[in-house]
Design a protein around this motif. Structure first.
Motif, PDB file in Angstrom:
ATOM      1  N   VAL A  56      -8.834  13.672   0.038  1.00  0.00           N
ATOM      2  CA  VAL A  56      -7.882  11.857  -0.067  1.00  0.00           C
ATOM      3  C   VAL A  56      -7.848  12.496   1.632  1.00  0.00           C
ATOM      4  O   VAL A  56      -7.757  11.624   1.913  1.00  0.00           O
ATOM      5  CB  VAL A  56      -7.509  11.578  -0.996  1.00  0.00           C
ATOM      6  N   ARG A  57      -6.882  13.438   1.735  1.00  0.00           N
ATOM      7  CA  ARG A  57      -6.273  13.261   2.397  1.00  0.00           C
ATOM      8  C   ARG A  57      -7.031  13.501   3.677  1.00  0.00           C
ATOM      9  O   ARG A  57      -6.927  13.168   5.133  1.00  0.00           O
ATOM     10  CB  ARG A  57      -5.354  14.851   2.475  1.00  0.00           C
ATOM     11  N   GLN A  92      -5.647  16.267  -4.445  1.00  0.00           N
ATOM     12  CA  GLN A  92      -6.336  14.835  -2.957  1.00  0.00           C
ATOM     13  C   GLN A  92      -6.489  16.067  -2.009  1.00  0.00           C
ATOM     14  O   GLN A  92      -6.244  15.035  -0.955  1.00  0.00           O
ATOM     15  CB  GLN A  92      -4.400  13.844  -3.218  1.00  0.00           C
ATOM     16  N   ASN A 105       0.390  -0.969  -0.259  1.00  0.00           N
ATOM     17  CA  ASN A 105       0.152   0.365   0.207  1.00  0.00           C
ATOM     18  C   ASN A 105       0.866   1.305  -0.078  1.00  0.00           C
ATOM     19  O   ASN A 105       0.661   2.172  -0.804  1.00  0.00           O
ATOM     20  CB  ASN A 105      -1.098  -0.120   1.258  1.00  0.00           C
ATOM     21  N   SER A 106       2.394   1.189   0.759  1.00  0.00           N
ATOM     22  CA  SER A 106       2.669   2.463   0.993  1.00  0.00           C
ATOM     23  C   SER A 106       3.642   2.306  -0.193  1.00  0.00           C
ATOM     24  O   SER A 106       3.314   3.702  -0.757  1.00  0.00           O
ATOM     25  CB  SER A 106       4.095   2.139   1.768  1.00  0.00           C
ATOM     26  N   GLY A 160       0.378   3.971  -3.401  1.00  0.00           N
ATOM     27  CA  GLY A 160      -0.068   5.597  -2.974  1.00  0.00           C
ATOM     28  C   GLY A 160       1.812   6.238  -2.775  1.00  0.00           C
ATOM     29  O   GLY A 160       2.028   7.088  -4.068  1.00  0.00           O
ATOM     30  N   THR A 161       2.115   6.466  -1.487  1.00  0.00           N
ATOM     31  CA  THR A 161       3.387   7.430  -1.885  1.00  0.00           C
ATOM     32  C   THR A 161       4.396   7.359  -2.955  1.00  0.00           C
ATOM     33  O   THR A 161       5.170   7.883  -3.060  1.00  0.00           O
ATOM     34  CB  THR A 161       3.688   7.582  -0.202  1.00  0.00           C
ATOM     35  N   ASN A 166       3.177   7.646  -6.582  1.00  0.00           N
ATOM     36  CA  ASN A 166       3.391   9.364  -6.918  1.00  0.00           C
ATOM     37  C   ASN A 166       4.339  10.017  -6.740  1.00  0.00           C
ATOM     38  O   ASN A 166       4.802  11.474  -7.377  1.00  0.00           O
ATOM     39  CB  ASN A 166       2.121   9.865  -5.027  1.00  0.00           C
ATOM     40  N   GLU A 222      -7.918   9.878   4.924  1.00  0.00           N
ATOM     41  CA  GLU A 222      -6.618   9.410   5.287  1.00  0.00           C
ATOM     42  C   GLU A 222      -7.520   9.345   7.166  1.00  0.00           C
ATOM     43  O   GLU A 222      -6.752   8.563   7.515  1.00  0.00           O
ATOM     44  CB  GLU A 222      -5.830   9.627   4.542  1.00  0.00           C
TER      45      GLU A 222
END
Length: 364
Positions: free
Chosen positions: A281-282, A278, A243-244, A247-248, A251, A285
């Motif tokens: 999304v933030r 985003q 997932n990391s 995602g991060t 990007n 989160e």
């Protein structure tokens, strides 16, 4: 009556957790308006773009070696807290610390090759490449994810918010110092690196003061037993890593590609567009981080009713917040486009291209 009381209690704790998370973000946003404004004015557009690329390089590498151990602590630690098994929780903590440190060391090796490869492509000088490598080392080795998880597991979101606020405060002080005595990209990288170190120290001090029994050395050394005591932990660990990366990691890689092919300034423009896209999304989160401990508790206690209640209320609240934010964004569209054409308050350069630095300064 008991159902209503239980439902309200779950939502109340979730909203309380969310409030602390938002409080920390507000402090960071306010201070970042100043310290990133100083960075923009001091480094100018090209220099700030290089600063952004170095920061993104460190983030990308960290994402690829990160296991999001705060999620592991909450997912498996809640059962040990419920059973009041401090030794098992300490062993789980030792396991997560081992993951953090191992990932950090692996990341340092990757960053050595990464910076060597990216330096010429991004036009970095030898001095900036060395500074970027040192910055990556600091970001990777300033481990605090496990500490974040321990605080959230014990509902110490307020303490965590105070520790998290150390980052913007330290960056604010560091930006002033860099502007006065070392007004270069390297100077600001040093300020950001020191802020990360101080933040990590602050988190671990908070953990040691609020829950010292979770850090008993005799149990931490037995962290290798955690997989046996927590079935499925390795699968969950690799899922958090994936997932990391998706995602991060991905990007930031895209941003680096933009920097390679179009230059540092355009990479900054891309970051602005992405961060604006985003925004919702933030917020989601932050809400997921606030609700995760409650979901973990309900799952550990096998209370299906609590899970359904929490999901129903959380979903309803999320829909309401989304509608409100969407309406606010639509209403502010005209004013936002007007602001984007004005001179940046901190930059002092009447250029529309530099306006992005002023619109989302807290994204770094």
């Amino acid at each position: 009556m008991n159902t209503i009381s239980r439902e309200n209690g779950l939502l109340k704790r979730t909203l309380s957790n969310l409030a602390w998370l938002l409080a920390g973000k507000v402090v960071g946003a306010v201070l970042s308006l100043i310290y990133l404004g100083l960075a923009v004015r001091t480094l100018k557009s090209e220099g700030f773009g290089q600063f952004t690329l170095v920061f993104s390089t460190a983030q990308a590498i960290a994402a690829f070696v990160s296991f999001q151990t705060w999620q592991i602590i909450i997912r498996y630690g809640v059962r040990h807290v419920t059973a009041q098994d401090e030794s098992a929780l300490s062993r789980l903590t030792g396991f997560c610390i081992g993951l953090d440190v191992s990932g950090g060391i692996a990341g340092c090796l990757i960053s050595w090759g990464g910076v060597t490869l990216l330096g010429p492509l991004l036009g970095w000088s030898n001095a900036l490449s060395n500074a970027a490598l040192a910055f990556c080392f600091v970001i990777l080795l300033s481990v605090r994810s496990t500490a974040v998880g321990l605080l959230r597991l014990h509902d110490r979101f307020g303490v965590g918010a105070m520790a998290d606020a150390v980052t913007p405060i330290a960056r604010f002080v560091g930006a002033i110092a860099a502007t006065l005595w070392h007004p270069t990209v390297t100077g600001f990288l040093i300020a950001w690196a020191i802020a990360d170190i101080i933040t990590a120290i602050a988190y671990w001090i908070c953990v040691m003061r609020t829950m010292p029994r979770s850090l008993r050395m005799s149990d931490l050394r037995q962290g290798w037993q955690a997989p046996r005591e927590n079935p499925g932990i390795w699968r969950f660990t690799w899922l958090t890593n994936l997932n990391s990366i998706i995602g991060t990691g991905c990007n930031n890689i895209v941003l680096l590609l933009v920097g390679i092919f179009t230059g540092a300034t355009d990479a900054g423009h891309y970051r602005l567009a992405y961060q604006l896209s985003q925004a919702l999304v933030r917020i989601s989160e932050m809400f997921s981080r606030a609700v995760l401990p409650e979901l973990a508790r309900a799952h550990a206690s096998q209370e299906a009713d609590n899970i359904r209640l929490l999901l129903r209320r959380s979903t309803s609240l999320a829909i309401v917040v989304t509608v409100v934010i969407a309406a606010a964004l639509a209403a502010g569209g005209a004013s936002g486009s007007s602001v984007s054409g004005r001179t940046c308050l901190f930059n002092g350069v009447p250029s529309t291209r530099d306006a992005w630095h002023c619109q989302r300064p807290w994204t770094l």
